[in-house]
Design a protein around this motif. Structure first.
Motif, PDB file in Angstrom:
ATOM      1  N   SER A 207       0.838  -1.203   0.000  1.00  0.00           N
ATOM      2  CA  SER A 207       0.000   0.000   0.000  1.00  0.00           C
ATOM      3  C   SER A 207       0.867   1.244   0.000  1.00  0.00           C
ATOM      4  O   SER A 207       2.004   1.228   0.483  1.00  0.00           O
ATOM      5  CB  SER A 207      -0.895   0.038   1.238  1.00  0.00           C
ATOM      6  OG  SER A 207      -1.736  -1.073   1.235  1.00  0.00           O
ATOM      7  N   LEU A 208       0.273   2.314  -0.529  1.00  0.00           N
ATOM      8  CA  LEU A 208       0.989   3.587  -0.561  1.00  0.00           C
ATOM      9  C   LEU A 208       0.888   4.253   0.803  1.00  0.00           C
ATOM     10  O   LEU A 208      -0.220   4.377   1.350  1.00  0.00           O
ATOM     11  CB  LEU A 208       0.314   4.466  -1.614  1.00  0.00           C
ATOM     12  CG  LEU A 208       1.010   5.770  -1.904  1.00  0.00           C
ATOM     13  CD1 LEU A 208       2.123   5.539  -2.906  1.00  0.00           C
ATOM     14  CD2 LEU A 208       0.026   6.777  -2.444  1.00  0.00           C
ATOM     15  N   VAL A 209       2.010   4.660   1.362  1.00  0.00           N
ATOM     16  CA  VAL A 209       1.925   5.404   2.629  1.00  0.00           C
ATOM     17  C   VAL A 209       2.273   6.878   2.449  1.00  0.00           C
ATOM     18  O   VAL A 209       1.900   7.703   3.268  1.00  0.00           O
ATOM     19  CB  VAL A 209       2.774   4.786   3.766  1.00  0.00           C
ATOM     20  CG1 VAL A 209       2.222   3.475   4.232  1.00  0.00           C
ATOM     21  CG2 VAL A 209       4.224   4.623   3.372  1.00  0.00           C
ATOM     22  N   ALA A 210       2.970   7.221   1.371  1.00  0.00           N
ATOM     23  CA  ALA A 210       3.250   8.634   1.093  1.00  0.00           C
ATOM     24  C   ALA A 210       3.681   8.788  -0.346  1.00  0.00           C
ATOM     25  O   ALA A 210       4.343   7.914  -0.904  1.00  0.00           O
ATOM     26  CB  ALA A 210       4.363   9.154   2.005  1.00  0.00           C
ATOM     27  N   ALA A 211       3.263   9.885  -0.969  1.00  0.00           N
ATOM     28  CA  ALA A 211       3.740  10.231  -2.315  1.00  0.00           C
ATOM     29  C   ALA A 211       3.701  11.743  -2.397  1.00  0.00           C
ATOM     30  O   ALA A 211       2.627  12.348  -2.394  1.00  0.00           O
ATOM     31  CB  ALA A 211       2.839   9.615  -3.389  1.00  0.00           C
ATOM     32  N   ASP A 212       4.863  12.336  -2.416  1.00  0.00           N
ATOM     33  CA  ASP A 212       4.898  13.797  -2.406  1.00  0.00           C
ATOM     34  C   ASP A 212       6.279  14.269  -2.825  1.00  0.00           C
ATOM     35  O   ASP A 212       7.200  13.462  -2.976  1.00  0.00           O
ATOM     36  CB  ASP A 212       4.581  14.315  -0.995  1.00  0.00           C
ATOM     37  CG  ASP A 212       3.731  15.577  -1.068  1.00  0.00           C
ATOM     38  OD1 ASP A 212       3.932  16.370  -1.998  1.00  0.00           O
ATOM     39  OD2 ASP A 212       2.870  15.757  -0.187  1.00  0.00           O
ATOM     40  N   THR A 213       6.424  15.581  -2.944  1.00  0.00           N
ATOM     41  CA  THR A 213       7.766  16.077  -3.220  1.00  0.00           C
ATOM     42  C   THR A 213       8.592  15.917  -1.951  1.00  0.00           C
ATOM     43  O   THR A 213       8.050  15.907  -0.836  1.00  0.00           O
ATOM     44  CB  THR A 213       7.739  17.571  -3.597  1.00  0.00           C
ATOM     45  OG1 THR A 213       7.182  18.285  -2.501  1.00  0.00           O
ATOM     46  CG2 THR A 213       6.916  17.812  -4.841  1.00  0.00           C
ATOM     47  N   ALA A 214       9.900  15.793  -2.131  1.00  0.00           N
ATOM     48  CA  ALA A 214      10.780  15.623  -0.971  1.00  0.00           C
ATOM     49  C   ALA A 214      10.619  16.826  -0.042  1.00  0.00           C
ATOM     50  O   ALA A 214      10.597  16.677   1.183  1.00  0.00           O
ATOM     51  CB  ALA A 214      12.221  15.482  -1.443  1.00  0.00           C
ATOM     52  N   ALA A 215      10.450  18.022  -0.633  1.00  0.00           N
ATOM     53  CA  ALA A 215      10.326  19.235   0.187  1.00  0.00           C
ATOM     54  C   ALA A 215       9.061  19.159   1.047  1.00  0.00           C
ATOM     55  O   ALA A 215       9.072  19.474   2.240  1.00  0.00           O
ATOM     56  CB  ALA A 215      10.281  20.452  -0.719  1.00  0.00           C
ATOM     57  N   GLU A 216       7.971  18.713   0.452  1.00  0.00           N
ATOM     58  CA  GLU A 216       6.687  18.646   1.184  1.00  0.00           C
ATOM     59  C   GLU A 216       6.748  17.588   2.282  1.00  0.00           C
ATOM     60  O   GLU A 216       6.259  17.806   3.396  1.00  0.00           O
ATOM     61  CB  GLU A 216       5.571  18.341   0.175  1.00  0.00           C
ATOM     62  CG  GLU A 216       4.173  18.584   0.672  1.00  0.00           C
ATOM     63  CD  GLU A 216       3.994  19.951   1.330  1.00  0.00           C
ATOM     64  OE1 GLU A 216       3.440  19.974   2.450  1.00  0.00           O
ATOM     65  OE2 GLU A 216       4.420  20.982   0.773  1.00  0.00           O
ATOM     66  N   LEU A 217       7.379  16.465   1.986  1.00  0.00           N
ATOM     67  CA  LEU A 217       7.512  15.425   3.014  1.00  0.00           C
ATOM     68  C   LEU A 217       8.360  15.941   4.172  1.00  0.00           C
ATOM     69  O   LEU A 217       8.072  15.664   5.337  1.00  0.00           O
ATOM     70  CB  LEU A 217       8.148  14.160   2.427  1.00  0.00           C
ATOM     71  CG  LEU A 217       7.250  13.368   1.486  1.00  0.00           C
ATOM     72  CD1 LEU A 217       8.014  12.198   0.895  1.00  0.00           C
ATOM     73  CD2 LEU A 217       6.017  12.856   2.203  1.00  0.00           C
ATOM     74  N   GLY A 218       9.391  16.728   3.841  1.00  0.00           N
ATOM     75  CA  GLY A 218      10.235  17.321   4.879  1.00  0.00           C
ATOM     76  C   GLY A 218       9.404  18.227   5.777  1.00  0.00           C
ATOM     77  O   GLY A 218       9.552  18.218   6.999  1.00  0.00           O
ATOM     78  N   ARG A 219       8.475  18.976   5.148  1.00  0.00           N
ATOM     79  CA  ARG A 219       7.628  19.892   5.929  1.00  0.00           C
ATOM     80  C   ARG A 219       6.758  19.142   6.922  1.00  0.00           C
ATOM     81  O   ARG A 219       6.445  19.633   7.989  1.00  0.00           O
ATOM     82  CB  ARG A 219       6.764  20.728   4.982  1.00  0.00           C
ATOM     83  CG  ARG A 219       7.149  22.195   5.058  1.00  0.00           C
ATOM     84  CD  ARG A 219       6.508  23.005   3.986  1.00  0.00           C
ATOM     85  NE  ARG A 219       7.471  23.247   2.914  1.00  0.00           N
ATOM     86  CZ  ARG A 219       7.212  23.175   1.628  1.00  0.00           C
ATOM     87  NH1 ARG A 219       6.027  22.839   1.202  1.00  0.00           N
ATOM     88  NH2 ARG A 219       8.145  23.405   0.741  1.00  0.00           N
ATOM     89  N   ARG A 220       6.362  17.913   6.547  1.00  0.00           N
ATOM     90  CA  ARG A 220       5.534  17.112   7.456  1.00  0.00           C
ATOM     91  C   ARG A 220       6.258  16.843   8.765  1.00  0.00           C
ATOM     92  O   ARG A 220       5.651  16.568   9.781  1.00  0.00           O
ATOM     93  CB  ARG A 220       5.234  15.752   6.831  1.00  0.00           C
ATOM     94  CG  ARG A 220       4.168  15.809   5.831  1.00  0.00           C
ATOM     95  CD  ARG A 220       3.565  14.427   5.741  1.00  0.00           C
ATOM     96  NE  ARG A 220       3.084  14.217   4.405  1.00  0.00           N
ATOM     97  CZ  ARG A 220       2.643  13.073   3.943  1.00  0.00           C
ATOM     98  NH1 ARG A 220       2.661  12.010   4.718  1.00  0.00           N
ATOM     99  NH2 ARG A 220       2.191  12.963   2.730  1.00  0.00           N
ATOM    100  N   LEU A 221       7.564  16.852   8.682  1.00  0.00           N
ATOM    101  CA  LEU A 221       8.359  16.560   9.884  1.00  0.00           C
ATOM    102  C   LEU A 221       8.825  17.830  10.571  1.00  0.00           C
ATOM    103  O   LEU A 221       9.612  17.783  11.488  1.00  0.00           O
ATOM    104  CB  LEU A 221       9.584  15.733   9.515  1.00  0.00           C
ATOM    105  CG  LEU A 221       9.408  14.231   9.477  1.00  0.00           C
ATOM    106  CD1 LEU A 221      10.727  13.575   9.162  1.00  0.00           C
ATOM    107  CD2 LEU A 221       8.898  13.683  10.801  1.00  0.00           C
ATOM    108  N   GLU A 222       8.327  18.988  10.057  1.00  0.00           N
ATOM    109  CA  GLU A 222       8.806  20.246  10.617  1.00  0.00           C
ATOM    110  C   GLU A 222       8.604  20.260  12.123  1.00  0.00           C
ATOM    111  O   GLU A 222       7.586  19.818  12.644  1.00  0.00           O
ATOM    112  CB  GLU A 222       8.067  21.419   9.986  1.00  0.00           C
ATOM    113  CG  GLU A 222       8.966  22.603   9.807  1.00  0.00           C
ATOM    114  CD  GLU A 222       8.489  23.473   8.672  1.00  0.00           C
ATOM    115  OE1 GLU A 222       7.616  24.294   8.937  1.00  0.00           O
ATOM    116  OE2 GLU A 222       8.983  23.281   7.543  1.00  0.00           O
TER     117      GLU A 222
END
Ligand code: ATP
Length: 311
Positions: A207-222
Motif C-alpha cells: 500500500s501507498l503510505v506517502a507520495a509527495d515532493t521531498a520538500a513537502e515530506l520534509g515539511r511534514r516533519l517540521e
C-alpha cells in the motif's frame, strides 16, 4: 508523465500491491521506497507492462500500458531488478540485439549504440563479453540498454544494489546526467533517494503510505528532530525508558563502539522538551548522560515514522 491509478496486483492469492495511486511529472526524478516485499518491483513491472494489473491502470503519457503495451514500452527504458545480459555477447553486440528488439533501424541503431556507450562510460569494455564484466559495469550495460532509443521515461529497479561504494557513486553520477528524462527508481538507500530525487513514493505491505515532493515530506516533519544521545546505564532499561518518554516517535540503539555508555538516536516530535525529560529521567535513575546532540530530521526519520521500520 507516469500515472498509477489504483493499481492492484494479486499473484494468486498474494496481494503484491493494492490501490496504489501516484504520479511523476515530466522531467521529475522520483524514488520508490519501501522495505523488502513492499511491492516496488511489482509497481515497476506494472508500469512497464511486464505484468498486467488485477485492477487499476498504469499510464505513461496518455497511453494505458495494459491496453497498448508496445506503444507504452517504446517510451520507456527499463532496468529490471535482474537484467539478463547474455554473458556470451560482447557489450556492443548485446546493445545491437536490444536495439533490434526495440525496432531501431540499422543506421539509427548504430548511432544510438555509440551514444549510450559513451554516455555510460562503456568505451573500454565495449568489445568484451558481458559475462566477464564487473557488477558495476554490468549495471552500466543494464542502464545503457534502457537508454537505447532515447525513451522519455526511465524505470530503474534498484540501480545501485550490489555495487561497491565507488561503483554506486559512479552509477548515481550517471543517473544525475539523465536530466530531461522522467525517472522512477527504486532503492533501499535513503541517502541516494535524497540526493537524486525530488519526489518520493513510499510503499509498505503493498500500500501507498506517502507520495509527495521531498520538500513537502520534509515539511511534514517540521518541528521534529533527532537527538543523538550517549548514556551510561543498563542498555535495556535505558532503551525502554527512552521509548516511553512522551514526545518520542522512535529510537534506534547503536552497536557497542568501545566508548563509554550506549549511543541512541531518538526521533522526537519536538526535541526540546524531550531533551529535558530525558535529562530528568537519567538523573532519577542514576544514569550518566554523556552526550546530547540535536539534529534536523532526515528522510530516514520520515520513513521510520510512516513505515515503522528501516528501509
Ligand atoms: P524487494 O525490495 O525485496 O525487491 P519489493 O518491494 O520489490 O521487494 P515485490 O518484489 O514487488 O516487492 O513483491 C511484493 C510481494 O509480492 C511480495 O510479497 C512478493 O513475495 C510477492 N511476489 C512478487 N512477485 C511474485 C510472483 N511472481 N509470484 C508470487 N508472489 C510474488
Amino acid at each position: 508523465m507516469i500515472r498509477s491509478e489504483l493499481l492492484t496486483k494479486y499473484y494468486g492469492s498474494v496481494r503484491a500491491v493494492g490501490g496504489v495511486s501516484f504520479s511523476v511529472g515530466a522531467g521529475e526524478v522520483a524514488a520508490l521506497l519501501g522495505p523488502n516485499g513492499a511491492g516496488k518491483s511489482t509497481v515497476m513491472r506494472l508500469l512497464t507492462g511486464y505484468v498486467s494489473p488485477t485492477a487499476g491502470r498504469a499510464l505513461v503519457g496518455d497511453v494505458d500500458v495494459a491496453e497498448r503495451p508496445v506503444t507504452a514500452r517504446r517510451q520507456i527504458g527499463y532496468l529490471p531488478e535482474q537484467v539478463s545480459l547474455y554473458p556470451e555477447f560482447t557489450v556492443r553486440r548485446y546493445l545491437g540485439f536490444v536495439g533490434e528488439v526495440k525496432g531501431l533501424a540499422r543506421r539509427r541503431r548504430r548511432a544510438a549504440i555509440g551514444r549510450v556507450i559513451e554516455q555510460c562510460g562503456l568505451g573500454e569494455v565495449a568489445d568484451r563479453h558481458n559475462g566477464t564484466l564487473s557488477k558495476g559495469y554490468r549495471q552500466r550495460v543494464g542502464l545503457a540498454q534502457a537508454l537505447l532509443g532515447d525513451p522519455a521515461v526511465l524505470v530503474l529497479d534498484e540501480p545501485t544494489v550490489g555495487l561497491d561504494p565507488v561503483q554506486a557513486v559512479e552509477m548515481r553520477e550517471l543517473i544525475r546526467t539523465l536530466a530531461g528524462c522522467t525517472v522512477l527508481l527504486s532503492t533501499h538507500n535513503l541517502t541516494e533517494a535524497s540526493a537524486l530525487c525530488s519526489r518520493v513514493i513510499i510503499l509498505s505491505h503493498g500500500s501507498l503510505v506517502a507520495a509527495d515532493t521531498a520538500a513537502e515530506l520534509g515539511r511534514r516533519l517540521e518541528g521534529a528532530g533527532r537527538l543523538v544521545v550517549r548514556i551510561d546505564g543498563p542498555p535495556d532499561a535505558v532503551a525502554q525508558g527512552l521509548s516511553a518518554l512522551p514526545g518520542v516517535l522512535g529510537i534506534e540503539r547503536g552497536e557497542p563502539d568501545g566508548q563509554a555508555g550506549v549511543r541512541f538516536v531518538v526521533l522526537a516530535s519536538n526535541p526540546e522538551p524531550v531533551q529535558r525529560r530525558l535529562a530528568a529521567m537519567a538523573v532519577a535513575a542514576g544514569w550518566t548522560l554523556l552526550e546530547v546532540q540535536v539534529k534536523p530530521p532526515t528522510l530516514e526519520d520520515l520513513f521510520v515514522r510512516l513505515v515503522g521500520s528501516e528501509p
